[in-house]
Design an enzyme around this catalytic site. Structure first.
Site, mmCIF file in Angstrom:
data_model
loop_
_atom_site.group_PDB
_atom_site.id
_atom_site.type_symbol
_atom_site.label_atom_id
_atom_site.label_comp_id
_atom_site.label_asym_id
_atom_site.label_seq_id
_atom_site.Cartn_x
_atom_site.Cartn_y
_atom_site.Cartn_z
ATOM 1 N NE ARG A 59 13.647 -1.126 0.540
ATOM 2 C CZ ARG A 59 14.567 -0.632 1.699
ATOM 3 N NH1 ARG A 59 15.464 0.310 1.650
ATOM 4 N NH2 ARG A 59 14.525 -1.358 3.100
ATOM 5 C CE LYS A 65 4.961 5.017 1.370
ATOM 6 N NZ LYS A 65 5.836 4.070 1.305
ATOM 7 N NE ARG A 113 6.383 -10.561 4.034
ATOM 8 C CZ ARG A 113 7.278 -10.020 2.861
ATOM 9 N NH1 ARG A 113 6.763 -9.900 1.745
ATOM 10 N NH2 ARG A 113 8.547 -9.686 3.093
ATOM 11 N N PRO A 152 1.069 -0.922 -0.099
ATOM 12 C CG PRO A 152 -0.504 -1.329 1.823
ATOM 13 C CD PRO A 152 0.665 -2.088 1.272
ATOM 14 C CD GLU A 153 4.109 2.567 -3.644
ATOM 15 O OE1 GLU A 153 4.356 3.736 -4.166
ATOM 16 O OE2 GLU A 153 4.670 1.612 -4.110
#
Length: 257
Positions: free
Chosen positions: A247, A52, A103, A2-3
């Site tokens: 990343r 966020k 997670r 989710p951004e």
DNA sequence: AGAACCGCCTGCTTGC
DNA sequence: TGCAAGCAGGCGGTTC
């Protein structure tokens, strides 16, 4: 993951669903979240997005701030049966709100509502001049800079890659090498891209779902993210993937200078 | 200041 | 088929 667009989508749906409602019960299923207390009996007066974070504002002046991190999401269900990976449930007279998080990276904090700076949010009162003044001469790489939540709020890996592609800017360029025109272009595309993604109810890569469990539709709009080895839609060359601080960064070596 | 790495986690993919 | 290792990554923290 989710951004901004995903969090905005959820935040709007949540506001619709629980604003004005009283929390009848709160059940925590994950030891990491046992600190969530004194919630029962409170009324929700608003649900807002802050970067966020999702802020569920309560009638006692506190706010429950949720960060979904990688795999967190909210699911609305009429029945109270715990879904797979359900970590927390709030019961309302109209149904049940579950925090689902395979997670277990998501965090929930309850604190006095604090106003954050809307000048850091591209879709709020974004302070363009302040940004260029404060960060425009940094030596750090432009992608790291726009993903830094202390600098801009809401942009994560997927949208950072897409924004830089649209703006034609190489992700490894030092921020200081960008002209005012480059920044203008970057923020113009950032605004357009984020707004369009909200219209599509977010990007459903891996496990993102909205409040009703529906997939978003922005994943079909991605031009570089996850497209390593595919052909660039603009120039026909191959999309590349590099690592920046562990990343993945996707970009077109031909279109992004 | 800036970049790299770790730990937090678990589901999925890969390789034997 | 089955099992183990590898990988993914937002963010805060540490280290170089």
């Amino acid at each position: 993951m989710p951004e901004l667009p995903e969090v905005e989508t959820l935040s709007r749906q949540l506001h619709q669903k629980i604003c004005g409602r009283k929390i009848l019960s709160s059940t925590v299923y994950d030891d990491k979240l046992v600190h969530i207390k004194n919630v029962r009996g409170r009324r929700v007066i608003a649900v807002e997005r802050d970067g966020k974070m999702i802020d569920i504002c309560l009638d006692d002046g506190n706010s429950i701030s949720v960060h979904l991190r990688m795999t967190g999401r909210f699911l609305w269900q009429e029945n109270a049966a715990k879904p797979k990976h359900g970590r927390w449930r709030m019961g309302f007279d109209t149904g049940n709100l579950f925090l689902i998080d395979p997670r277990r990276f998501a965090t929930v904090t309850k604190l006095k509502k604090v106003k954050s700076d809307p000048g850091k949010d591209i879709l709020k009162k974004f302070d363009f001049k302040g940004f260029v003044k404060n960060y425009g001469s940094r030596k750090t790489k432009v992608k790291s800079l726009i993903m830094d939540q202390r600098v801009l709020s809401g942009i994560g890996n997927i949208y950072a890659c897409e924004i830089l592609f649209k703006a034609g800017i190489h992700p490894e360029r030092a921020a200081a090498t960008l002209t005012e025109g480059d920044w203008k272009k970057l923020f113009h595309h950032a605004k357009e891209l984020l707004k369009a993604a909200i219209q599509k109810r977010g990007t459903s890569i891996s496990d993102w779902r909205d409040l009703s469990g529906c997939r978003g539709e922005n994943q079909y709009e991605l031009k570089v993210y996850g497209q390593e080895g595919n052909i660039c839609c603009l120039c026909g060359k191959v999309i590349a993937r590099i690592k920046q601080g562990g990343r993945s960064t996707f970009y077109c070596p031909c279109c992004q200078k």
